[in-house]
Motif scaffolding. Structure first.
Motif, PDB file in Angstrom:
ATOM      1  N   GLY A 139       1.363 -25.093  -0.365  1.00 29.34           N
ATOM      2  CA  GLY A 139       1.859 -26.252  -1.101  1.00 29.34           C
ATOM      3  C   GLY A 139       0.979 -26.616  -2.284  1.00 29.34           C
ATOM      4  N   ASP A 140       1.126 -27.857  -2.770  1.00 28.55           N
ATOM      5  CA  ASP A 140       0.390 -28.380  -3.933  1.00 28.55           C
ATOM      6  C   ASP A 140       0.554 -27.433  -5.130  1.00 28.55           C
ATOM      7  N   ASP A 141      -0.533 -27.131  -5.834  1.00 28.79           N
ATOM      8  CA  ASP A 141      -0.462 -26.263  -7.016  1.00 28.79           C
ATOM      9  C   ASP A 141      -0.664 -24.791  -6.682  1.00 28.79           C
ATOM     10  N   ASN A 142      -0.728 -24.462  -5.401  1.00 29.37           N
ATOM     11  CA  ASN A 142      -0.978 -23.085  -5.006  1.00 29.37           C
ATOM     12  C   ASN A 142       0.245 -22.210  -5.283  1.00 29.37           C
ATOM     13  N   VAL A 143      -0.011 -20.954  -5.623  1.00 32.19           N
ATOM     14  CA  VAL A 143       1.060 -20.015  -5.969  1.00 32.19           C
ATOM     15  C   VAL A 143       0.853 -18.687  -5.258  1.00 32.19           C
ATOM     16  N   LEU A 144       1.935 -17.952  -5.143  1.00 39.55           N
ATOM     17  CA  LEU A 144       1.904 -16.561  -4.708  1.00 39.55           C
ATOM     18  C   LEU A 144       2.069 -15.689  -5.946  1.00 39.55           C
ATOM     19  N   VAL A 145       1.199 -14.713  -6.120  1.00 44.54           N
ATOM     20  CA  VAL A 145       1.245 -13.820  -7.275  1.00 44.54           C
ATOM     21  C   VAL A 145       1.466 -12.397  -6.781  1.00 44.54           C
ATOM     22  N   LEU A 146       2.656 -11.872  -7.032  1.00 44.36           N
ATOM     23  CA  LEU A 146       2.962 -10.483  -6.671  1.00 44.36           C
ATOM     24  C   LEU A 146       2.382  -9.565  -7.738  1.00 44.36           C
ATOM     25  N   CYS A 147       1.700  -8.519  -7.286  1.00 46.74           N
ATOM     26  CA  CYS A 147       1.047  -7.603  -8.225  1.00 46.74           C
ATOM     27  C   CYS A 147       1.506  -6.170  -8.001  1.00 46.74           C
ATOM     28  N   GLU A 148       1.515  -5.401  -9.083  1.00 45.73           N
ATOM     29  CA  GLU A 148       1.719  -3.967  -8.963  1.00 45.73           C
ATOM     30  C   GLU A 148       0.362  -3.287  -9.132  1.00 45.73           C
ATOM     31  N   VAL A 149       0.265  -2.050  -8.645  1.00 45.36           N
ATOM     32  CA  VAL A 149      -1.017  -1.361  -8.573  1.00 45.36           C
ATOM     33  C   VAL A 149      -1.120  -0.295  -9.667  1.00 45.36           C
ATOM     34  N   PHE A 150      -2.279  -0.284 -10.327  1.00 46.05           N
ATOM     35  CA  PHE A 150      -2.567   0.708 -11.364  1.00 46.05           C
ATOM     36  C   PHE A 150      -3.866   1.442 -11.044  1.00 46.05           C
ATOM     37  N   TYR A 151      -3.969   2.668 -11.559  1.00 44.39           N
ATOM     38  CA  TYR A 151      -5.232   3.386 -11.526  1.00 44.39           C
ATOM     39  C   TYR A 151      -6.192   2.744 -12.531  1.00 44.39           C
ATOM     40  N   PRO A 152      -7.495   3.021 -12.424  1.00 43.42           N
ATOM     41  CA  PRO A 152      -8.452   2.445 -13.374  1.00 43.42           C
ATOM     42  C   PRO A 152      -8.167   2.800 -14.837  1.00 43.42           C
TER      43      PRO A 152
ATOM     44  N   ASN B 258       3.029  -3.175   8.819  1.00 38.26           N
ATOM     45  CA  ASN B 258       3.721  -3.251   7.531  1.00 38.26           C
ATOM     46  C   ASN B 258       2.796  -2.871   6.377  1.00 38.26           C
ATOM     47  N   GLU B 259       3.378  -2.760   5.176  1.00 38.15           N
ATOM     48  CA  GLU B 259       2.616  -2.311   4.018  1.00 38.15           C
ATOM     49  C   GLU B 259       2.052  -3.448   3.171  1.00 38.15           C
ATOM     50  N   MET B 260       2.315  -4.698   3.555  1.00 40.59           N
ATOM     51  CA  MET B 260       1.869  -5.812   2.738  1.00 40.59           C
ATOM     52  C   MET B 260       0.360  -5.991   2.842  1.00 40.59           C
ATOM     53  N   ARG B 261      -0.281  -6.244   1.705  1.00 38.87           N
ATOM     54  CA  ARG B 261      -1.704  -6.559   1.650  1.00 38.87           C
ATOM     55  C   ARG B 261      -1.855  -7.811   0.791  1.00 38.87           C
TER      56      ARG B 261
ATOM     57  N   ALA C 174       9.652 -12.149   0.037  1.00 40.39           N
ATOM     58  CA  ALA C 174      10.280 -12.645   1.262  1.00 40.39           C
ATOM     59  C   ALA C 174       9.709 -11.935   2.488  1.00 40.39           C
ATOM     60  N   ARG C 175       9.462 -10.634   2.373  1.00 44.24           N
ATOM     61  CA  ARG C 175       8.838  -9.907   3.482  1.00 44.24           C
ATOM     62  C   ARG C 175       7.441 -10.462   3.754  1.00 44.24           C
ATOM     63  N   TYR C 176       6.677 -10.707   2.695  1.00 43.63           N
ATOM     64  CA  TYR C 176       5.340 -11.270   2.869  1.00 43.63           C
ATOM     65  C   TYR C 176       5.403 -12.597   3.622  1.00 43.63           C
ATOM     66  N   LEU C 177       6.304 -13.478   3.204  1.00 46.22           N
ATOM     67  CA  LEU C 177       6.423 -14.782   3.860  1.00 46.22           C
ATOM     68  C   LEU C 177       6.803 -14.634   5.329  1.00 46.22           C
ATOM     69  N   LEU C 178       7.651 -13.668   5.647  1.00 43.94           N
ATOM     70  CA  LEU C 178       8.034 -13.430   7.035  1.00 43.94           C
ATOM     71  C   LEU C 178       6.810 -13.027   7.866  1.00 43.94           C
ATOM     72  N   HIS C 179       6.043 -12.075   7.358  1.00 40.44           N
ATOM     73  CA  HIS C 179       4.856 -11.634   8.085  1.00 40.44           C
ATOM     74  C   HIS C 179       3.820 -12.759   8.186  1.00 40.44           C
ATOM     75  N   ARG C 180       3.644 -13.481   7.086  1.00 40.03           N
ATOM     76  CA  ARG C 180       2.628 -14.548   7.082  1.00 40.03           C
ATOM     77  C   ARG C 180       3.006 -15.665   8.054  1.00 40.03           C
TER      78      ARG C 180
ATOM     79  N   ASP D  57       0.814  -1.215   0.000  1.00 40.08           N
ATOM     80  CA  ASP D  57       0.000   0.000   0.000  1.00 40.08           C
ATOM     81  C   ASP D  57       0.850   1.269   0.000  1.00 40.08           C
ATOM     82  N   GLY D  58       2.191   1.109   0.035  1.00 38.34           N
ATOM     83  CA  GLY D  58       3.065   2.273  -0.040  1.00 38.34           C
ATOM     84  C   GLY D  58       3.193   3.036   1.255  1.00 38.34           C
ATOM     85  N   ASN D  59       2.678   2.464   2.351  1.00 36.27           N
ATOM     86  CA  ASN D  59       2.682   3.181   3.622  1.00 36.27           C
ATOM     87  C   ASN D  59       3.595   2.566   4.671  1.00 36.27           C
TER      88      ASN D  59
END
Length: 336
Positions: free
Chosen positions: A69-82, A15-18, A200-206, A2-4
């Protein structure tokens, strides 16, 4: 994000992770372009107004999810305006716009040393005696044994998760202040360092949720005679890494000396509490370089000086710095 991270309204602990979860009926693979855009309520993250609150999530990096685990994935996204333009908090887009053929020819590489401090939910450093303090700093750095190390169970689980996610994690170690740790990401390229550090930060918080431990990137979590938390960034270019590269390293340091205020202004929130000239730091209003000098702004490792080529270490970024911003500023100063 969230940039904060470290912003006044949020404080230095939150933290800023969402994150949110999307269920897809069939695996889509590891190419982010195969994943659909999504959206979120930007008015709830401080990134939009309530009367026009949708922000767009654009997938940019995919890894296996080491927790589900299994077929699950983490998808990092960047944020755009509409309207499809990068959101003002999208520092990845600003970095990507700077990477041209000249930059690619120099193949910049980064090693990001992420320090962090473990806390109880009450805000006390993890493992510290209730209402008191541990022994003075000295026995804790790279320590072994329950009398010297606090929180290894989370630090080790985090490293294992990063490895299983395919991140280029180079190692971990207990830090100088008890309850403080570090992990290293790299060597990787400019976009990759930001992508992988954030994952890596996300995994630490999670994982902290599972251990009931809070991880903070506050650059000075404890006042007094205790080390702060930084994000020392090792940086090199093709010219630095080849025979005779010390000339390119010296030239980069000269350029960095002239842009010190610009870097400091974007190298993390609360960094003035850490960069005091004490506890292995250089005063934030001073620029100084040196060989094997951990009190310098820019350190040249002794093996680099002896070989005559290699990399430099920027010791100024705070633990809560945006890694995309560090990568961008080093390119802008050293290669533009």
């Amino acid at each position: 994000m969230d940039g904060n991270e470290g912003a006044e309204g949020k404080g230095l602990v939150f933290n800023e992770m969402r994150a949110k979860t999307k269920v897809i009926q069939e695996p889509l693979g590891m190419n982010p372009k195969d994943y659909p855009d999504w959206s979120f309520d930007g008015s709830s993250t401080g990134q939009a107004e309530g009367n026009n609150s949708d922000c767009i999530l654009n997938p940019v990096y995919v890894t296996p999810d080491p927790i589900r685990g299994d077929d699950n994935v983490l998808v990092l996204c960047e944020v755009f305006y509409p309207d499809g333009t990068p959101h003002e908090t999208n520092t990845r887009a600003k970095l990507e716009a700077l990477i041209d053929d000249k930059v690619r020819a120099e193949a910049p590489l980064y090693g990001f040393e992420q320090e962090y401090t473990l806390l109880t939910k009450g805000g006390q450093p993890y493992g510290w005696p209730n209402g008191g303090f541990p022994a003075p700093q000295g026995p804790f750095y790279c320590g072994v044994g329950s009398e010297a190390v606090y929180g290894r169970q989370l630090a080790e689980a985090h490293m294992d998760a990063c490895v299983r996610a395919g991140l280029i994690i180079s190692g971990i170690n207990a830090e100088v202040m008890p309850g403080q740790w570090e992990f290293q990401i790299g060597p990787v390229g400019p976009l990759e360092v930001g992508d992988q550090v954030h994952l890596a930060r996300y995994l630490l918080h999670r994982l902290g949720e599972d251990f009931n431990i809070v991880a903070t990137f506050n650059p000075k979590p404890m006042k007094g005679d205790w080390n702060g938390a930084g994000a020392h960034t090792n940086f090199s270019t093709e010219s630095m890494r080849k025979e005779g590269g010390m000339a390119a390293i010296d030239a980069a340091i000269e350029r960095l000396s002239k842009t010190h205020p610009e870097h400091i202004s974007q190298y993390g929130t609360g960094n003035e509490l850490r960069l005091t000239g004490k506890h292995e730091t250089c005063d934030m209003n001073t620029f100084r370089s040196g060989v094997a000098d951990r009190g310098a702004s820019i350190r040249i490792p002794l093996p680099v000086q002896r070989k005559g080529y290699g990399y430099l270490e920027d010791r100024r970024p705070s633990a809560n710095v945006d890694p995309y911003t560090v990568a961008r500023l080093l390119i802008k100063t050293c290669l533009k």
